[in-house]
Design a protein around this motif. Structure first.
Motif, PDB file in Angstrom:
ATOM      1  N   GLY A   2       0.790  -1.217   0.000  1.00  0.00           N
ATOM      2  CA  GLY A   2       0.000   0.000   0.000  1.00  0.00           C
ATOM      3  C   GLY A   2       0.826   1.272   0.000  1.00  0.00           C
ATOM      4  O   GLY A   2       0.283   2.370  -0.023  1.00  0.00           O
ATOM      5  N   GLN A   3       2.135   1.144   0.060  1.00  0.00           N
ATOM      6  CA  GLN A   3       3.050   2.282   0.068  1.00  0.00           C
ATOM      7  C   GLN A   3       4.040   2.126  -1.079  1.00  0.00           C
ATOM      8  O   GLN A   3       4.291   1.019  -1.542  1.00  0.00           O
ATOM      9  CB  GLN A   3       3.807   2.349   1.399  1.00  0.00           C
ATOM     10  CG  GLN A   3       2.911   2.646   2.587  1.00  0.00           C
ATOM     11  CD  GLN A   3       2.337   4.037   2.523  1.00  0.00           C
ATOM     12  OE1 GLN A   3       3.062   5.020   2.429  1.00  0.00           O
ATOM     13  NE2 GLN A   3       1.015   4.140   2.539  1.00  0.00           N
ATOM     14  N   PRO A   4       4.646   3.243  -1.531  1.00  0.00           N
ATOM     15  CA  PRO A   4       5.628   3.148  -2.624  1.00  0.00           C
ATOM     16  C   PRO A   4       6.713   2.138  -2.282  1.00  0.00           C
ATOM     17  O   PRO A   4       7.090   2.036  -1.118  1.00  0.00           O
ATOM     18  CB  PRO A   4       6.191   4.564  -2.711  1.00  0.00           C
ATOM     19  CG  PRO A   4       5.107   5.437  -2.159  1.00  0.00           C
ATOM     20  CD  PRO A   4       4.447   4.605  -1.077  1.00  0.00           C
ATOM     21  N   PRO A   5       7.148   1.376  -3.238  1.00  0.00           N
ATOM     22  CA  PRO A   5       6.943   1.483  -4.681  1.00  0.00           C
ATOM     23  C   PRO A   5       5.671   0.791  -5.181  1.00  0.00           C
ATOM     24  O   PRO A   5       5.447   0.698  -6.373  1.00  0.00           O
ATOM     25  CB  PRO A   5       8.172   0.784  -5.253  1.00  0.00           C
ATOM     26  CG  PRO A   5       8.460  -0.301  -4.269  1.00  0.00           C
ATOM     27  CD  PRO A   5       8.110   0.299  -2.920  1.00  0.00           C
ATOM     28  N   PHE A   6       4.815   0.322  -4.264  1.00  0.00           N
ATOM     29  CA  PHE A   6       3.595  -0.372  -4.668  1.00  0.00           C
ATOM     30  C   PHE A   6       2.457   0.616  -4.867  1.00  0.00           C
ATOM     31  O   PHE A   6       2.524   1.762  -4.422  1.00  0.00           O
ATOM     32  CB  PHE A   6       3.214  -1.433  -3.623  1.00  0.00           C
ATOM     33  CG  PHE A   6       4.307  -2.437  -3.399  1.00  0.00           C
ATOM     34  CD1 PHE A   6       4.607  -3.381  -4.375  1.00  0.00           C
ATOM     35  CD2 PHE A   6       5.053  -2.435  -2.241  1.00  0.00           C
ATOM     36  CE1 PHE A   6       5.624  -4.305  -4.184  1.00  0.00           C
ATOM     37  CE2 PHE A   6       6.071  -3.349  -2.038  1.00  0.00           C
ATOM     38  CZ  PHE A   6       6.352  -4.283  -3.020  1.00  0.00           C
ATOM     39  N   HIS A   7       1.397   0.144  -5.476  1.00  0.00           N
ATOM     40  CA  HIS A   7       0.215   0.973  -5.662  1.00  0.00           C
ATOM     41  C   HIS A   7      -0.435   1.259  -4.319  1.00  0.00           C
ATOM     42  O   HIS A   7      -0.416   0.412  -3.426  1.00  0.00           O
ATOM     43  CB  HIS A   7      -0.801   0.267  -6.574  1.00  0.00           C
ATOM     44  CG  HIS A   7      -0.273   0.023  -7.950  1.00  0.00           C
ATOM     45  ND1 HIS A   7      -0.092   1.036  -8.866  1.00  0.00           N
ATOM     46  CD2 HIS A   7       0.117  -1.113  -8.562  1.00  0.00           C
ATOM     47  CE1 HIS A   7       0.397   0.523  -9.985  1.00  0.00           C
ATOM     48  NE2 HIS A   7       0.538  -0.783  -9.824  1.00  0.00           N
ATOM     49  N   PRO A   8      -1.031   2.439  -4.158  1.00  0.00           N
ATOM     50  CA  PRO A   8      -1.717   2.737  -2.893  1.00  0.00           C
ATOM     51  C   PRO A   8      -2.995   1.912  -2.756  1.00  0.00           C
ATOM     52  O   PRO A   8      -3.599   1.510  -3.743  1.00  0.00           O
ATOM     53  CB  PRO A   8      -2.043   4.224  -3.009  1.00  0.00           C
ATOM     54  CG  PRO A   8      -2.072   4.500  -4.474  1.00  0.00           C
ATOM     55  CD  PRO A   8      -1.097   3.546  -5.102  1.00  0.00           C
ATOM     56  N   PHE A   9      -3.397   1.694  -1.522  1.00  0.00           N
ATOM     57  CA  PHE A   9      -4.675   1.047  -1.252  1.00  0.00           C
ATOM     58  C   PHE A   9      -5.804   2.025  -1.524  1.00  0.00           C
ATOM     59  O   PHE A   9      -5.611   3.249  -1.503  1.00  0.00           O
ATOM     60  CB  PHE A   9      -4.755   0.601   0.215  1.00  0.00           C
ATOM     61  CG  PHE A   9      -3.928  -0.603   0.564  1.00  0.00           C
ATOM     62  CD1 PHE A   9      -3.617  -1.570  -0.370  1.00  0.00           C
ATOM     63  CD2 PHE A   9      -3.474  -0.783   1.861  1.00  0.00           C
ATOM     64  CE1 PHE A   9      -2.870  -2.690  -0.035  1.00  0.00           C
ATOM     65  CE2 PHE A   9      -2.739  -1.891   2.215  1.00  0.00           C
ATOM     66  CZ  PHE A   9      -2.432  -2.845   1.271  1.00  0.00           C
ATOM     67  N   LEU A  10      -6.994   1.517  -1.699  1.00  0.00           N
ATOM     68  CA  LEU A  10      -8.165   2.356  -1.928  1.00  0.00           C
ATOM     69  C   LEU A  10      -8.506   3.220  -0.717  1.00  0.00           C
ATOM     70  O   LEU A  10      -9.175   4.236  -0.841  1.00  0.00           O
ATOM     71  CB  LEU A  10      -9.378   1.490  -2.286  1.00  0.00           C
ATOM     72  CG  LEU A  10      -9.266   0.689  -3.584  1.00  0.00           C
ATOM     73  CD1 LEU A  10     -10.489  -0.209  -3.751  1.00  0.00           C
ATOM     74  CD2 LEU A  10      -9.096   1.602  -4.782  1.00  0.00           C
ATOM     75  N   ALA A  11      -8.034   2.825   0.458  1.00  0.00           N
ATOM     76  CA  ALA A  11      -8.345   3.538   1.698  1.00  0.00           C
ATOM     77  C   ALA A  11      -7.630   4.878   1.819  1.00  0.00           C
ATOM     78  O   ALA A  11      -7.928   5.644   2.727  1.00  0.00           O
ATOM     79  CB  ALA A  11      -8.011   2.668   2.896  1.00  0.00           C
ATOM     80  N   GLY A  12      -6.684   5.170   0.940  1.00  0.00           N
ATOM     81  CA  GLY A  12      -6.006   6.461   0.990  1.00  0.00           C
ATOM     82  C   GLY A  12      -4.505   6.339   1.050  1.00  0.00           C
ATOM     83  O   GLY A  12      -3.954   5.246   1.233  1.00  0.00           O
TER      84      GLY A  12
END
Length: 144
Positions: A68-78
């Motif tokens: 859910g944090q860089p370098p990955f895509h963020p979660f839908l929750a913000g």
């Protein structure tokens, strides 16, 4: 061929697993955990013991996995939402642990939910079987 016959022999069926009468892991919720964490001095001593074990080199910990944090895509929750997975064990101890700690969901405050949540899985070092699940809702992280 030998590869497919070996694979067939190693694959169990639901019936075979049911026949084993496998023990279920113990489940602990907030109520059970609350009673165990009332003695803050014992908690501090257990943490100190863990740090001594780590300093002596007898602790094995995998790198923290963060989603859910860089370098990955963020979660839908913000943008602050994430889930960390941490694991480790002490050489010669009976168990190893895997902690899953989701958090940073600020919108949960408006929903009447905690910003953080979590659970800990406790497995046997001898059998690798799951023995307990602690649904601490992030409380153990907060206490730490």
């Amino acid at each position: 061929d030998e590869t497919s016959s070996t694979r067939a022999r190693s694959m169990a069926t639901f019936a075979e697993y049911k026949a084993m009468k496998l023990p279920r892991p113990r489940l602990f919720g907030l109520q059970e955990i609350e009673g165990a964490v009332e003695d803050y001095e014992a908690i501090i001593e257990a943490q100190a013991e863990g740090f001594r074990a780590q300093s002596s080199g007898s602790v094995s910990m995998a790198p923290v996995q963060t989603m859910g944090q860089p370098p990955f895509h963020p979660f839908l929750a913000g943008p602050e939402a994430q889930t960390c997975v941490k694991s480790g064990y002490i050489a010669g101890d009976e168990h190893y642990v895997i902690k899953v700690a989701p958090g940073g969901v600020r919108e949960n405050e408006r929903r009447g939910l905690p910003v953080n949540s979590g659970l800990t899985l406790v497995c046997s070092q001898r059998t690798a079987r799951l023995e307990a699940i602690f649904f601490d809702e992030g409380l153990l992280t907060e206490i730490r």
